[in-house]
Structure formats: structure tokens, C-alpha cells
Design a protein around this motif. Structure first.
Motif: not given
Length: 413
Positions: A114-134
Motif C-alpha cells: 500500500t502507498q502512503d496513507e491518504p491525507r485528510a479530505h482524501d475520502d471526499q475526493v475519492l468519493a467525488f472521483q467515484v461520482w465522476l466515474r459513475r
């Protein structure tokens, strides 16, 4: 025997991987089956043996291997058995060991790195990317870029979207305007606009904040399309050495780019079942998940057949165009643009306005000069807006000269 081969053989002979020995042997067999040369496989084998040897010296169990273990291996002051002596291992050498650890993870003997632990706020950005993909149907490359752009803006915006307002958003963009180019800033505003819309749909910020983003000035369609002449396009295609597998592949790619105005992503994503040989058509997956059927030109179809029959590596991939060296993975968009750039160099065309795959897409304007209508060109190039297609009307300079009027500045009153 070359010195590099002697070093690899010496490392292989003296490095004892201990309990990892059978896995090293399985790893090298896998690499050979992928088509790597014996010299390349020897390099990977030496790194894998060295890693196993170091694990024993450091008293680290195989089950304890993780990302930190690989970092420690990279930093260790190497005085291990063999001819290697180094205060720090090279990145290429460590990446070979990392690939061996990934192989162990595939076999189920270690936890995937696994790479470095995601920084704060990453979860929201990852959810944004899932939304874009969908919901948006954009490419993975664009999704990744949008995520990076939003992450860059988050320190200025703050962690809580409920506190966002128009003033804060404008300050964040204007602050970036002092540090980046206009083109990069335009991409950043596009990403932020999408992010704010996503937050609004989730009830995480006020609706309509995307309208507070400042507009980056741009005069669309104000310049002429950048292209090379039809004769130069043919020189580029003819520059391929069709006695080699790479030349056969590159010629097929260049013909598709030139004849149909395809994008680099269209080439990299093209699959074997996209071609209907009986109908002579090609299915193209464009932006926004749009699919269209285009007529496959005879010369481009013949070039694809030559590639499939004589040059394509025997790899279990659905994509048509693959790398010519192991591992035989599908081409990426950057590789397609490199094919164009190298062909321009071989054809001695040094005045080209750009050197990527889009150059040949712009050069498809030859269809207009040959008498094709804008509707036909828009269909082939898959433009959503007629304004975009109208941009290509400006390339017929000879026709434009017939309708231009004298400059009135010298006319008498």
C-alpha cells in the motif's frame, strides 16, 4: 561476456534468498512467459535474490513484508554477498524488488503493498472521483487529474464544505492564478466546478457555488487548426519500416489516426471485437461513453490485418495494439502520441505545429478541401457541437481568399 552480465551472474550465484528460493524461481518463470529477454529476467532475479538475502540478514519474516520493508531495503547500506556495494540502491533496482513483492502478494503469501496513507479530505475526493466515474462518463485519466486539482485547492478552501462561500472560492482561484499558467488554471476551475456540484448533490455545501468560480478568459475557435499537408501525412505513414513488427504496428496506428481522425485514447482502447469485418466498420468509444460506427478505410483495414497476422505479440489482451517488448501490455495514449512524434522525425518534418496524435486529427481537414461537407466531417470526428466543426472551415485558405474584401483603411472618404 559483458561486465553487466558477469555482475548479474555473480549476484545470482552468491545471493541466497533462503525461504524465498522457490518463489524466486516461479517469479523468473513468470517473467520468461511474458516474453522478457533472458538478460532482463536475470536483472529481476538478482534483485529478488538480493531482497530475500537481505530479509534473512535483517531477521524479517516473509509474512511481515510491507511497504516499510521495501523502503528499508532501498535505504540499507549494502554490503551483502556478491559484487554489489552501495550506500543506497537505485530506484530501478528497488522497483524490481517491489515487483517481486507484488508477485508474492498475487500468490497470497504477503499483504499487497500500500502507498502512503491518504491525507485528510482524501475520502471526499475519492468519493467525488467515484461520482465522476459513475455519472459523467469521462476517462480515468481525466478523473485522476480532477482529483489532483481539487486536492491542490483544498488547503485554501478548508476541510469543511459547509463553510464554503463565494468569497472563499474566488480567493482560492485567484491565489492559484498567481502561481500557475492560464491553461492549468482553466483545468483547475473545471475540476472545482465539478467538485462543488458533487458536494451540492450530496447536501454537503450550498447549491450554486459553482457559479462563483471566476471565468478564465479564452477566445474559443479564434485560431486556425494546426495541421500538416496531405502530402506530409502520406510521408509520415510511409516512414514506417514494415519489415519490423514495430513498423507494421505503427503504420496501422498512423493510418487510423489520419484516415478517421481518431484520438490517442481511441487507439489505445480499441478492441478486437470493435471491428466488423463483414460490414467493414469500426466501433469507436468516444468521450462521454459515446459509441459510433465508422466506415473502416481499405488501407487501414489491410494494415490492421497485417499487424494481427504478422506482428501482434501472442498476448491474451482484448486490445488490438500492444507494446512490442515485454510485458506485452496495451498501448497507452502517450505511446500513441510518441508513434506520431517518431514518424514525424523519420519523415524529416520539423515544422509541424505539434507532435502528438491530435496533429493527424487536425490534418483530417483535408476532407474539407476534398469536397466533404461540415456535417460529414463532424460525424467522422464525432463533434458534439457544430461550432467545433465549423472551426475547420477556416482551413480552406484558398476559398477564403476569394471572399475577402480589401482593407478599407486606405479608402478615401
Amino acid at each position: 561476456m559483458s561486465k553487466s552480465k558477469e555482475v548479474l551472474l555473480e549476484c545470482t550465484r552468491l545471493m541466497n534468498p533462503g525461504a524465498l528460493r522457490p518463489f524466486v524461481e516461479a517469479f523468473t518463470s513468470r517473467l520468461l512467459s511474458l516474453g522478457h529477454t533472458r538478460l532482463t529476467v536475470s536483472g529481476y532475479e538478482a534483485s529478488a535474490r538480493h531482497f530475500g538475502h537481505w530479509l534473512q540478514s535483517a531477521k524479517i519474516a516473509v509474512a511481515e513484508i510491507n511497504e516499510d520493508t521495501v523502503r528499508r531495503f532501498a535505504r540499507h547500506r549494502c554490503r551483502c554477498a556478491g559484487v554489489r556495494r552501495a550506500d543506497r540502491l537505485s530506484a530501478k533496482y528497488v522497483n524490481r524488488a517491489r515487483r517481486f513483492v507484488s508477485f508474492l502478494a498475487e500468490c497470497g503469501f504477503v499483504t499487497p503493498l500500500t502507498q502512503d496513507e491518504p491525507r485528510a479530505h482524501d475520502d471526499q475526493v475519492l468519493a467525488f472521483q467515484v461520482w465522476l466515474r459513475r455519472h459523467r462518463g469521462i476517462s480515468e485519466r481525466t478523473i485522476g487529474r480532477h482529483g489532483r486539482m481539487v486536492m491542490r485547492l483544498l488547503p485554501a478552501l478548508g476541510p469543511d464544505p459547509r463553510h464554503y462561500d463565494a468569497r472563499l472560492i474566488r480567493q482560492a482561484i485567484l491565489g492559484e492564478a498567481q502561481r500557475t499558467s492560464r491553461a492549468n488554471l482553466k483545468t483547475m476551475t473545471m475540476a472545482l466546478r465539478g467538485y462543488l456540484r458533487y458536494l451540492a448533490t450530496q447536501g454537503l455545501c450550498r447549491a450554486g457555488l459553482d457559479h462563483a468560480i471566476p471565468t478564465v478568459p479564452q477566445w474559443r475557435l479564434s485560431a486556425l487548426p494546426r495541421y500538416i499537408s496531405t502530402a506530409e501525412v502520406e510521408r509520415v505513414i510511409a516512414s514506417c519500416d514494415i519489415t519490423t513488427p514495430m513498423g507494421i504496428r505503427d503504420r496501422a496506428v498512423l493510418l487510423l489516426l489520419a484516415r478517421l481522425g481518431l484520438r490517442a485514447g481511441d487507439i489505445s482502447g480499441m478492441r478486437l471485437d470493435d471491428i466488423d469485418w463483414s460490414e467493414g466498420t469500426l466501433r469507436v468509444r468516444g468521450k462521454g461513453r459515446r459509441e459510433v460506427r465508422l466506415p473502416l478505410p481499405q488501407d487501414a483495414g489491410d494494415a490492421i490485418i497485417d499487424y494481427l497476422r504478422d506482428a501482434r505479440p501472442p498476448a491474451a489482451c482484448e486490445q488490438i495494439f500492444l507494446r512490442t517488448v515485454a510485458p506485452f501490455r496495451p498501448l497507452v495514449s502517450a505511446s500513441v502520441s510518441s508513434i506520431v512524434s517518431l514518424a514525424l522525425a523519420r519523415a524529416d518534418i520539423d515544422h509541424a505545429p505539434s507532435r502528438g496524435a491530435h496533429l493527424l486529427r487536425h490534418s483530417a481537414t483535408s476532407m474539407l478541401r476534398a469536397g466533404a461537407t461540415l456535417d460529414v466531417i463532424g460525424t467522422v470526428l464525432r463533434h458534439r457541437s457544430v461550432d467545433t466543426t465549423a472551426h475547420y472551415a477556416k482551413v480552406d485558405v484558398d476559398m477564403l481568399l476569394r471572399v475577402t474584401q480589401p482593407w478599407p483603411g486606405s479608402a478615401s472618404c
